[in-house]
Design an enzyme around this catalytic site. Sequence first.
Site, PDB file in Angstrom:
ATOM      1  N   ASP A   1      -6.275  -0.731  -0.039  1.00  0.00           N
ATOM      2  CA  ASP A   1      -7.371   0.062  -0.560  1.00  0.00           C
ATOM      3  C   ASP A   1      -7.196   1.546  -0.237  1.00  0.00           C
ATOM      4  O   ASP A   1      -7.298   1.950   0.919  1.00  0.00           O
ATOM      5  CB  ASP A   1      -8.666  -0.474   0.072  1.00  0.00           C
ATOM      6  CG  ASP A   1      -9.890   0.250  -0.448  1.00  0.00           C
ATOM      7  OD1 ASP A   1      -9.765   0.996  -1.441  1.00  0.00           O
ATOM      8  OD2 ASP A   1     -10.973   0.064   0.131  1.00  0.00           O
TER       9      ASP A   1
ATOM     10  N   ASP B   1      -7.416   5.754  -7.525  1.00  0.00           N
ATOM     11  CA  ASP B   1      -7.975   4.680  -6.709  1.00  0.00           C
ATOM     12  C   ASP B   1      -7.318   3.338  -6.993  1.00  0.00           C
ATOM     13  O   ASP B   1      -7.286   2.893  -8.137  1.00  0.00           O
ATOM     14  CB  ASP B   1      -9.486   4.585  -6.970  1.00  0.00           C
ATOM     15  CG  ASP B   1     -10.121   3.524  -6.105  1.00  0.00           C
ATOM     16  OD1 ASP B   1      -9.850   3.517  -4.890  1.00  0.00           O
ATOM     17  OD2 ASP B   1     -10.852   2.676  -6.633  1.00  0.00           O
TER      18      ASP B   1
END
Length: 382
Positions: free
Chosen positions: A100, A293
């Site tokens: 992440d 992202d």
Amino acid sequence: FFLNFLISGSNRTLLAVTHRHGPCSPIPSKTRPTLGEILRQDQLRVNYLQQVASHGSRETRVQESQTSVPAKLGFALGSAEYVVTVGYGTPEQNQTVDFDTGSDISWIQCQPCPACYPQQENYFNASQSSSYASIPCSSPECSLSFQHACSNSTCIYGVTYGDGSSTVGYLSRETLTLSPSDKVSGFIFGCGQSNKHFIGKLAGLMGLGRGNLSLVSQTSQKFGNVFSYCLPPTESSAGYLTFGEPAPSAAISYTPMHTDPTFYVVNLTAISVGGQQLAIQPSVFSSAMFILDSGTVITRLPPSAYQVLRSAFQSSMMNYTMRKSSGILDTCYDENVDIKPAPVALHFEGNVTLNLDDSGILFDNCLAFAGNKKDSDGGIIV
Ligand SMILES: *[C@@H]1O[C@H](CO)[C@@H](O)[C@H](O)[C@H]1NC(C)=O
Ligand SMILES: *[C@@H]1O[C@H](CO)[C@@H](O)[C@H](O)[C@H]1NC(C)=O
Ligand SMILES: *[C@@H]1O[C@H](CO)[C@@H](O)[C@H](O)[C@H]1NC(C)=O
Ligand SMILES: *[C@@H]1O[C@H](CO)[C@@H](O)[C@H](O)[C@H]1NC(C)=O
Ligand SMILES: *[C@@H]1O[C@H](CO)[C@@H](O)[C@H](O)[C@H]1NC(C)=O
Ligand SMILES: *[C@@H]1O[C@H](CO)[C@@H](O)[C@H](O)[C@H]1NC(C)=O
């Protein structure tokens, strides 16, 4: 994984990235989320990213939201589609985790575990590792976790994610094995003893954000704050996550990165469909923030940019039959048809062109882009 062999001996390491539900996954799962569930998780994550982005930092945002929306503080994980396997401890205990770029602290579920959710691999057992150490409250590292507390002089960390999931446990140090030739000793991570409401039976999470506790920051001496990833184009193929400078190559282009404390932000300058640059006001791009992202599934754009992209894409796809929209995905084609999407390219500051792979243009035979609510929300590039 053969590429490991090619790069061993340098300050570069490579991990295989697989789709959590595909046949290459080390922990293939039988229960798949529906498209609706994926899109719902994705929207929670986008809301979180935008809220943090508009408040400057995660810490200010948490403080502010505690007074207004207490149930929604913290991160949102998204649907955690892609995983890597790392080894914690000596000898190593393999743990498959989500990675992440939008969060910092890495954590895994740890024995003894009063409140762990089921996972496919054995839970990490610190008593079986000779290199495990908890971190005392008196240590300066303890305050690096922005939610922290003290129990019997041992540092406790906590993270609450925006979708209601949370992890709490001992902030600890351990030897982390990234590949057989790359071990990170004294890696600070969360040994999670109470982990709630996570989807997907993963052992935990690897944080690659820009904060001090992220794996990227903790290994900056060795890898120079450089990493790259390639998500697998299909469920039955593998991608990679590398740390360290890539070998020089003509195929690599560079665009400047903003000095944002939390996110990886770049300037998107234009979009093309079928080799034609779209007529979008430059100010739509220059006044917005574009976050790269790993955890978002559908690329988000300012609505003024998305509308132009959608109509150009639809015009070049007239030969295919459209089907009804799926949630935020409003440009969808017959599910059972093999679709060749029109080429889409993103252009970045510094004359950098990124020609998207077909897997980055279509998701479930729908255009894998959506518009944000307003232009000032900026965009999220997946
Ligand atoms: C790896 O990084 C270390 C520390 O920065 C440096 O001393 C060493 O020369 C580097 N090795 C290679 C192969 O680049
Ligand atoms: C962990 O995974 C690596 C890479 O797949 C493998 O070589 C190693 O044997 C595994 N270790 C254990 C203890 O299962
Ligand atoms: C963890 O490992 C220790 C030492 O091998 C063992 O005694 C203990 O039962 C293990 N804990 C669990 C919950 O498996
Ligand atoms: C965190 O990192 C920043 C640089 O990114 C540095 O200025 C700061 O001192 C670090 N904080 C701690 C507590 O290490
Ligand atoms: C990105 O665009 C803004 C606004 O046009 C500009 O001020 C900035 O210098 C650009 N580049 C970076 C890396 O911030
Ligand atoms: C659409 O189909 C027609 C007839 O088969 C073909 O000539 C044309 O090139 C196709 N257009 C696109 C955009 O694929």
